[in-house]
Design an enzyme around this catalytic site. Structure first.
Site, PDB file in Angstrom:
ATOM      1  N   CYS A 133       0.834  -1.225  -0.224  1.00  0.00           N
ATOM      2  CA  CYS A 133      -0.159  -0.073   0.127  1.00  0.00           C
ATOM      3  C   CYS A 133       0.797   1.168  -0.042  1.00  0.00           C
ATOM      4  O   CYS A 133       0.455   2.235  -0.672  1.00  0.00           O
ATOM      5  CB  CYS A 133      -1.004  -0.057   1.266  1.00  0.00           C
ATOM      6  SG  CYS A 133      -0.221  -0.447   2.645  1.00  0.00           S
ATOM      7  N   HIS A 247      -2.538   6.449   5.045  1.00  0.00           N
ATOM      8  CA  HIS A 247      -1.037   6.579   5.336  1.00  0.00           C
ATOM      9  C   HIS A 247      -0.859   7.784   4.557  1.00  0.00           C
ATOM     10  O   HIS A 247      -0.977   8.439   3.757  1.00  0.00           O
ATOM     11  CB  HIS A 247      -0.438   5.364   4.386  1.00  0.00           C
ATOM     12  CG  HIS A 247      -0.554   3.936   4.922  1.00  0.00           C
ATOM     13  ND1 HIS A 247      -1.096   3.627   6.193  1.00  0.00           N
ATOM     14  CD2 HIS A 247      -0.019   2.778   4.470  1.00  0.00           C
ATOM     15  CE1 HIS A 247      -1.245   2.436   6.355  1.00  0.00           C
ATOM     16  NE2 HIS A 247      -0.458   2.058   5.452  1.00  0.00           N
TER      17      HIS A 247
END
EC number: 1.2.1.11
Length: 345
Positions: A133, A247
């Site tokens: 990711c 994130h």
């Protein structure tokens, strides 16, 4: 476009659940949808486009029995290792969200906006790997910059949300915060992470390797090089932070020697790259943050600035929803590109 028989392995997990939402959002051409999970979850229900569908047990024969053409795997590396071959043998393309196949030289590692040409290589193994990711959102911003000036080196520090560890990670943060407000934080369980995550940051994600970097950090290095087909220098420091979702990354890019960076050109190429958006107005406190990125399919870039000492270096902040952009959405975008190729045959 013809419709496909689609399976989702790990249907009851965090990424599996998001896959169903993304498939619906993109109106993916589905003929039959088969949610698959372990025997513990078989018989439960998932919701897709306001309809309930029963979760079936993942078995060696389920792909052939259901004529599956596209199989999304998001149930962990050991599950992919054991069952992906059965999906391939049944004639399906496997789009794998785990780390198991990423560095296999026979398996393309794809971010559709960055290296769509690699999707056609799927036939050698029957599998297309979804990158880490943190890697996905980083290469989304690196690709246009590399095309502009040529990248020599990347230094990145990540601020990774607890949802990167799945439902258990999110639950642990919430429970620890509840314990804090009840003055019982010292009694809260520490299981999903190596230390308490509430009111803390942990500069370790995944296990240590012999070179002093963690496995997560090495994933970012090796995967970025594979996706971009370039052996550029990369150093990563991956940090877990007490954020539920999305994130963030602080990225320093060093361009080729002799480059004198034009910031307006940098912002222009980033803003014009597919699924990237620049938010960069420090004076008015406007920049990417997890609360902006969550539940979106955009990689946001901001705090873009030229290095004070080196004319060929910039620094910027990069944020994306890692459950969507970093997993489910990237997988669905791969499937859509793959379907286009199949329809052209």
């Amino acid at each position: 476009m013809r419709k496909f028989n689609v399976a989702v392995v790990g249907a009851t997990g965090a990424v599996g659940e998001e896959l169903f939402r993304v498939l619906a959002d993109y109106d993916f051409p589905i003929n039959k949808l088969i949610p698959l999970a372990s025997s513990r979850s078989a018989g439960s229900k998932i919701e897709y486009k306001n309809k309930e569908i029963t979760v079936l047990e993942l078995t060696e024969t389920c792909f052939e029995e259901n004529d599956i053409e596209i199989a999304f795997f998001s149930a962990g590396g050991s599950v992919s290792e054991k069952f992906a071959k059965f999906a391939v043998e049944a004639g399906a393309v496997v789009i794998d969200n785990t780390s198991h196949f990423r560095m296999d030289p026979k398996v393309p590692l794809v971010v559709p906006e960055v290296n769509p040409e690699d999707i056609k290589l799927w036939r050698e193994s029957g599998i297309i790997a979804n990158p880490n990711c943190s890697t996905i959102q980083m290469v989304m911003s690196l690709k246009p910059l590399d095309e502009l000036y040529g990248i020599k080196r990347i230094d990145v520090s990540t601020y990774q949300a607890v949802s990167g560890a799945g439902k258990t990670g999110m639950e642990e943060l919430v429970k620890q915060m509840q314990a804090f407000f009840n003055f019982k934080l010292d009694e809260a369980e520490v299981k999903a992470f190596p230390h308490q995550i509430a009111l803390n940051v942990i500069p370790q994600i995944d296990v240590a390797t012999d070179n002093g970097f963690t496995k997560e950090e090495m994933k970012m290095i090796k995967e970025t090089q594979k996706i971009m087909h370039k052996e550029m220098q990369i150093a990563a420091t991956c940090v877990r932070v007490p954020v539920l979702r999305s994130h963030s990354e602080s990225i320093t890019v060093t361009f080729n020697d002799g480059v004198d960076v034009d910031l307006e050109k940098v912002k222009d190429v980033l803003n014009n790259f597919e699924n990237v958006e620049v938010i960069d107005d420090l004076a008015n406190k406007k920049y990417p943050m997890p609360i902006i990125a969550t539940d979106t399919d955009i990689t946001y870039v901001g705090r873009i600035r030229k290095d004070i000492y080196a004319s060929n270096m910039i620094h910027y902040f990069n944020v994306a929803d890692q459950v969507r952009v970093g997993a489910a959405t990237n997988a669905v975008r791969i499937a859509l590109k793959w379907a286009d190729l199949e329809n052209d045959i």
